[in-house]
Design a protein around this motif. Sequence first.
Motif, PDB file in Angstrom:
ATOM      1  N   VAL A   1      39.318  21.001  89.783  1.00  0.00           N
ATOM      2  CA  VAL A   1      40.019  20.127  88.826  1.00  0.00           C
ATOM      3  C   VAL A   1      39.428  18.716  88.814  1.00  0.00           C
ATOM      4  O   VAL A   1      39.248  18.116  87.759  1.00  0.00           O
ATOM      5  CB  VAL A   1      41.535  20.071  89.157  1.00  0.00           C
ATOM      6  CG1 VAL A   1      42.214  18.930  88.387  1.00  0.00           C
ATOM      7  CG2 VAL A   1      42.196  21.411  88.845  1.00  0.00           C
ATOM      8  N   ASN A   2      39.128  18.174  89.987  1.00  0.00           N
ATOM      9  CA  ASN A   2      38.898  16.743  90.107  1.00  0.00           C
ATOM     10  C   ASN A   2      37.417  16.372  90.192  1.00  0.00           C
ATOM     11  O   ASN A   2      36.743  16.658  91.184  1.00  0.00           O
ATOM     12  CB  ASN A   2      39.619  16.205  91.352  1.00  0.00           C
ATOM     13  CG  ASN A   2      41.126  16.260  91.182  1.00  0.00           C
ATOM     14  OD1 ASN A   2      41.703  15.364  90.567  1.00  0.00           O
ATOM     15  ND2 ASN A   2      41.754  17.324  91.698  1.00  0.00           N
TER      16      ASN A   2
ATOM     17  N   ARG B   1      35.657  15.913  83.369  1.00  0.00           N
ATOM     18  CA  ARG B   1      35.376  17.223  82.771  1.00  0.00           C
ATOM     19  C   ARG B   1      36.275  17.549  81.575  1.00  0.00           C
ATOM     20  O   ARG B   1      36.642  18.709  81.376  1.00  0.00           O
ATOM     21  CB  ARG B   1      35.513  18.321  83.835  1.00  0.00           C
ATOM     22  CG  ARG B   1      34.612  18.062  85.031  1.00  0.00           C
ATOM     23  CD  ARG B   1      34.986  18.912  86.222  1.00  0.00           C
ATOM     24  NE  ARG B   1      34.126  18.599  87.360  1.00  0.00           N
ATOM     25  CZ  ARG B   1      34.261  19.131  88.568  1.00  0.00           C
ATOM     26  NH1 ARG B   1      35.206  20.007  88.796  1.00  0.00           N
ATOM     27  NH2 ARG B   1      33.453  18.794  89.540  1.00  0.00           N
TER      28      ARG B   1
ATOM     29  N   ARG C   1      39.421  16.937  81.090  1.00  0.00           N
ATOM     30  CA  ARG C   1      40.804  17.336  81.363  1.00  0.00           C
ATOM     31  C   ARG C   1      41.789  16.238  80.947  1.00  0.00           C
ATOM     32  O   ARG C   1      41.588  15.061  81.245  1.00  0.00           O
ATOM     33  CB  ARG C   1      40.990  17.630  82.839  1.00  0.00           C
ATOM     34  CG  ARG C   1      40.288  18.926  83.209  1.00  0.00           C
ATOM     35  CD  ARG C   1      40.210  19.147  84.710  1.00  0.00           C
ATOM     36  NE  ARG C   1      39.474  20.373  84.961  1.00  0.00           N
ATOM     37  CZ  ARG C   1      40.063  21.554  85.174  1.00  0.00           C
ATOM     38  NH1 ARG C   1      41.372  21.654  85.206  1.00  0.00           N
ATOM     39  NH2 ARG C   1      39.329  22.622  85.346  1.00  0.00           N
TER      40      ARG C   1
ATOM     41  N   THR D   1      45.140  16.347  81.887  1.00  0.00           N
ATOM     42  CA  THR D   1      46.097  16.117  82.971  1.00  0.00           C
ATOM     43  C   THR D   1      45.741  17.005  84.171  1.00  0.00           C
ATOM     44  O   THR D   1      44.773  17.786  84.119  1.00  0.00           O
ATOM     45  CB  THR D   1      47.541  16.370  82.483  1.00  0.00           C
ATOM     46  OG1 THR D   1      48.462  15.864  83.440  1.00  0.00           O
ATOM     47  CG2 THR D   1      47.800  17.865  82.243  1.00  0.00           C
TER      48      THR D   1
ATOM     49  N   SER E   1      46.364  19.785  85.555  1.00  0.00           N
ATOM     50  CA  SER E   1      46.841  21.162  85.466  1.00  0.00           C
ATOM     51  C   SER E   1      45.672  22.117  85.670  1.00  0.00           C
ATOM     52  O   SER E   1      44.510  21.707  85.746  1.00  0.00           O
ATOM     53  CB  SER E   1      47.497  21.410  84.115  1.00  0.00           C
ATOM     54  OG  SER E   1      46.554  21.175  83.078  1.00  0.00           O
ATOM     55  N   ARG E   2      45.996  23.399  85.776  1.00  0.00           N
ATOM     56  CA  ARG E   2      44.975  24.427  85.999  1.00  0.00           C
ATOM     57  C   ARG E   2      43.784  24.281  85.054  1.00  0.00           C
ATOM     58  O   ARG E   2      42.635  24.263  85.442  1.00  0.00           O
ATOM     59  CB  ARG E   2      45.577  25.807  85.767  1.00  0.00           C
ATOM     60  CG  ARG E   2      46.071  26.507  86.996  1.00  0.00           C
ATOM     61  CD  ARG E   2      46.517  27.916  86.640  1.00  0.00           C
ATOM     62  NE  ARG E   2      47.316  28.521  87.715  1.00  0.00           N
ATOM     63  CZ  ARG E   2      48.622  28.351  87.862  1.00  0.00           C
ATOM     64  NH1 ARG E   2      49.306  27.588  87.020  1.00  0.00           N
ATOM     65  NH2 ARG E   2      49.250  28.937  88.875  1.00  0.00           N
ATOM     66  N   ASP E   3      44.102  24.211  83.757  1.00  0.00           N
ATOM     67  CA  ASP E   3      43.034  24.195  82.751  1.00  0.00           C
ATOM     68  C   ASP E   3      42.837  22.814  82.134  1.00  0.00           C
ATOM     69  O   ASP E   3      42.048  22.650  81.207  1.00  0.00           O
ATOM     70  CB  ASP E   3      43.344  25.229  81.660  1.00  0.00           C
ATOM     71  CG  ASP E   3      44.702  24.983  81.007  1.00  0.00           C
ATOM     72  OD1 ASP E   3      45.358  23.966  81.367  1.00  0.00           O
ATOM     73  OD2 ASP E   3      45.108  25.778  80.149  1.00  0.00           O
ATOM     74  N   GLY E   4      43.592  21.820  82.619  1.00  0.00           N
ATOM     75  CA  GLY E   4      43.453  20.475  82.083  1.00  0.00           C
ATOM     76  C   GLY E   4      44.327  20.206  80.872  1.00  0.00           C
ATOM     77  O   GLY E   4      44.400  19.062  80.401  1.00  0.00           O
TER      78      GLY E   4
ATOM     79  N   GLY F   1      43.419  11.165  79.970  1.00  0.00           N
ATOM     80  CA  GLY F   1      42.775  11.958  81.021  1.00  0.00           C
ATOM     81  C   GLY F   1      42.579  11.222  82.336  1.00  0.00           C
ATOM     82  O   GLY F   1      41.766  11.624  83.160  1.00  0.00           O
TER      83      GLY F   1
END
Lengths: 413, 413, 413
Positions: free
Chosen positions: A214-215, A273, A275, A277, A279-282, A297
């Motif tokens: 995610v990060n 990337r 995203r 927020t 979350s799993r998929d952004g 974001g």
Amino acid sequence: MIEGTAFLELLERQRAGWTLEQPFYLDEDIFAFERDRWMSRQWMLMAHIAELPAKGSHIVRDLFNESIVIARAGDDDVRAYFNVCTHRGSRLCKADGRAPLLVCPYHAWSFKLTGELQSRADVPDGIDPADLGLHPVSVHLVEGLIFCALPSDALPDPAPAFDVLGPALRQHGIKRARIAARKSYPTNANWKLVLENAFECYHCRNAHPEYTNVNGHVQVTGMRDAAKAETWADEIAHWQKTITGADGFDMKHRDPGSLDRLSYSVTRHPIGRGRATLSRDGAPVSKLMGAFADYDGGETQFRFGRLSFASAANDHVTLVQIQPRSAQQTDMVLTWLVDADADPALDVEPIQWMWDVTTVQDKRIIEDNAAGIRSRAYRPGPYTALEGETATFVQSYRAEMHALVCDDAGVGG
Amino acid sequence: MIEGTAFLELLERQRAGWTLEQPFYLDEDIFAFERDRWMSRQWMLMAHIAELPAKGSHIVRDLFNESIVIARAGDDDVRAYFNVCTHRGSRLCKADGRAPLLVCPYHAWSFKLTGELQSRADVPDGIDPADLGLHPVSVHLVEGLIFCALPSDALPDPAPAFDVLGPALRQHGIKRARIAARKSYPTNANWKLVLENAFECYHCRNAHPEYTNVNGHVQVTGMRDAAKAETWADEIAHWQKTITGADGFDMKHRDPGSLDRLSYSVTRHPIGRGRATLSRDGAPVSKLMGAFADYDGGETQFRFGRLSFASAANDHVTLVQIQPRSAQQTDMVLTWLVDADADPALDVEPIQWMWDVTTVQDKRIIEDNAAGIRSRAYRPGPYTALEGETATFVQSYRAEMHALVCDDAGVGG
Amino acid sequence: MIEGTAFLELLERQRAGWTLEQPFYLDEDIFAFERDRWMSRQWMLMAHIAELPAKGSHIVRDLFNESIVIARAGDDDVRAYFNVCTHRGSRLCKADGRAPLLVCPYHAWSFKLTGELQSRADVPDGIDPADLGLHPVSVHLVEGLIFCALPSDALPDPAPAFDVLGPALRQHGIKRARIAARKSYPTNANWKLVLENAFECYHCRNAHPEYTNVNGHVQVTGMRDAAKAETWADEIAHWQKTITGADGFDMKHRDPGSLDRLSYSVTRHPIGRGRATLSRDGAPVSKLMGAFADYDGGETQFRFGRLSFASAANDHVTLVQIQPRSAQQTDMVLTWLVDADADPALDVEPIQWMWDVTTVQDKRIIEDNAAGIRSRAYRPGPYTALEGETATFVQSYRAEMHALVCDDAGVGG
């Protein structure tokens, strides 16, 4: 209590840049010293005002192993008391509730929300009922966050820190949030190991595949790779240009603090990337909060004092409390906030997902760390370049302990 | 063990009429002192003779954390021993039973019911088998009640107290009772908190609605209300006139006792409100006991020493043992007796009801009291006019501890 | 730690031929002394080479409350390390496995099977990676048995003892065995009580009916009966004549040992009564092991140091580890070996039966022994003629402790 000279020797033997000597992680006497002398100077994030919706609302919480009652005595008047009746010492409140008076379940002694003894008829002659009020706990209410501290003359004034942090808290709309979920992660490890882990991301690639996915920042906080560092610097620079609108902000403040001054920090960076927020998929998981008119974001990371944290995305906020229990037990408590007007039927699982999966992993690796440290073979090891903040925390801890021990010994701290 | 001077200071700092300082409720060292110096002078109600129906009957019980074996060696000959084999130290008895000898399950060493080693063949030369008898525990059998005490030169003679209590025990037919039920209530609290709670009914209205509904005396022991006090005085006076027949008795004796003299009391009053016995609706729940030819609706309350109690209605008796386990753990054990000839198919629930529901509530409020006292905010609080007996108990405790500490220190007690 | 003078007094007060004074069985300070000074000189049977089938195989085990990793670095190269990463102190291995490197799950630091730090890129400047190798544990591999010891200058050399024991181990084919079963029996008792029980069979008739039924020697080790002793002597004499073939052996060696010399013994006798092996009915339960070409019905008993044992029948071997955990907790761990070529579908229940049923009984009687010893009434008792080896063990223990305490005190031991 550990003997002053031995403690001082241990503190002075400690090498900068290396993990602490074993007793700091195991010894109940050192923990007792920390509790009595150091924790008594710490403000702890305890609750959100949404937990006290009306006058008379009261909640029972734990602060440094003390049961306390936090009560709403008026609109902006939040009080806190030790959960101890002044008659025979019974627990006063057993559960959260709402009532005009706090009434002891033992002999029905009652107390005003402001702490004074209400039921005075049975007080023996010659005793002033004014001396039988509840024992107060310090409270600081700011932007809907309720901080508490055990009563102490040496408590730092939290106001200057929150003057700085206020704009960021307001931007994220924390005051008008509601609680979406809360979860506790009891961890068999010293509280300093929990913080040492929290202050570095060197372990992220190995221990947190979801978090790493995610990060974007893990490209520099979790590894040393010149090419990736350059890519990430470019991404930040690009992002900073996009958020100079009315809804964004670009803030970085930090005060290392001291025993007498609240330590804090606020930093902000893109999740990366593409995203929106955490979350799993952004993709968004709740209603935008605060002053955000659109997703930018970004994630804002707050530290309030030494033991309370927040991670704020555009549409939800994760509060983190690190609660020391004993030399080898610590609770990590996470609270997820969303906007007060978020859909009441909101699915909270996607909101909790990233920090929950990461904290479950952290509990395991911290407990493995604690287990190894119990060995007779444990020796302090060297912090690497990717563990700089951890080394800084340990250094601050050592300096503050040193000052407190010298203070006790009458030596200039 | 707590250092003598510090303990003395703590005892002397204690204000009369206020609850005890925190260490008396929490400190394992003070508990160790109490156990070694104070409990060793206390007789404890341990069993009823119905539990040892025949010669060779033996039961395994706990006395001040010591496992003991109580055995019937003859008609009126009850013996008690530490449950420790004199060969290798193994537990001698694992369960209640009946046998002509006490045989160790480890190497089959056997002992007579009177304690002497029976199996002498393997005793090495040069060792006198007479030195290998079981270690005795003191026993006092009176009216079917078996009291035990750890062996001590300082044990008070129980006979004078039971000379006074005898008529009331006989009136209630305790000797020819059988056990209807027994229940243990393990309580996370110091034993003194259990007694402080037992000695006052100020908490009854708030904490014991069932007890308050049954027992008329709560009108004066649970509140201060002149009108109700007058009504209750009238009811007692009227009742006392009705019980001057052959079956009733009107007894009130009390000896505050001391370290060297058994403390005891017996008092008698009407249950009130037309109730025949201590049941939900006041209606009889078993066969009349002892010398009662008809219900007189009275309750006799006994205290034997500091830790054993009985509540005797016309048709059943409730025995209460308060067993200290550690500084913060106490067992309350209740045993319900009915007449030996009561219907074997008797429903015991109505007999247990009042003291069971009340003791479950007491366990909770005592544990809440103990929890509050663990707080750093706990300070001694004032006993009110309705907690006079509790204050008296605490005062006696303080005086006895003071004498024991001074005795140790060689200071005149 | 117990004060030296008090400990010395306790040791010198101890009467030869009597069980130990209470503190030796209960006191955590004495256990700490034993752990630091005595256990650090003990080799412990830890594993069988079949548990490390290939290079890179590693297993996680407990040695004196320390988690250790035992790894196969080459054909006859077995290493052991404290299970502690030298970076931050985390547990290095969580489970048995196989890998070319030992990799820490926290920050992925990796170590060679020979202990050196492999991943050196992140080591800060100025720190020599050679100083960051794993902390070694001592290993002695003999005939497939892996013995470990905590690192100590005072560790006795195990080689001379195993020179003597080697032929018997080879006769039983222990090196090419596989593990059929393992079971742990956690026991709430001091480790010395476990050994005292193991060293005598006086309790067998009373406590072990199955063992007594199987083993002819109980006729002399479990009772004193001249007629039975004679019968048993005849049976042994007859058996010794039958085993003087190529496959049998008649061995009896024993070294009482000392702090500096490994104590050991090996003895051999017939199971008796026509039994081929240690099974319910005496019939074979697996393939013949080692050099045995036919059943000779013998049992070889091994003792390796003070805490490890083996019972070898013709077709299976039972290894026994006695692992002290705390003053009042000990694990007994049994491992059953069969020949590597034994039927993979072999039913292990008949192989485990005798020692399993006996050890379950031992756990119970040892715990009952420990429970009795906790009483204030416990006094040392006399060992009988049938407890000679137990008395000898206690005497050796006392002598070794005495030497260690005097050594500490600078007094000639």
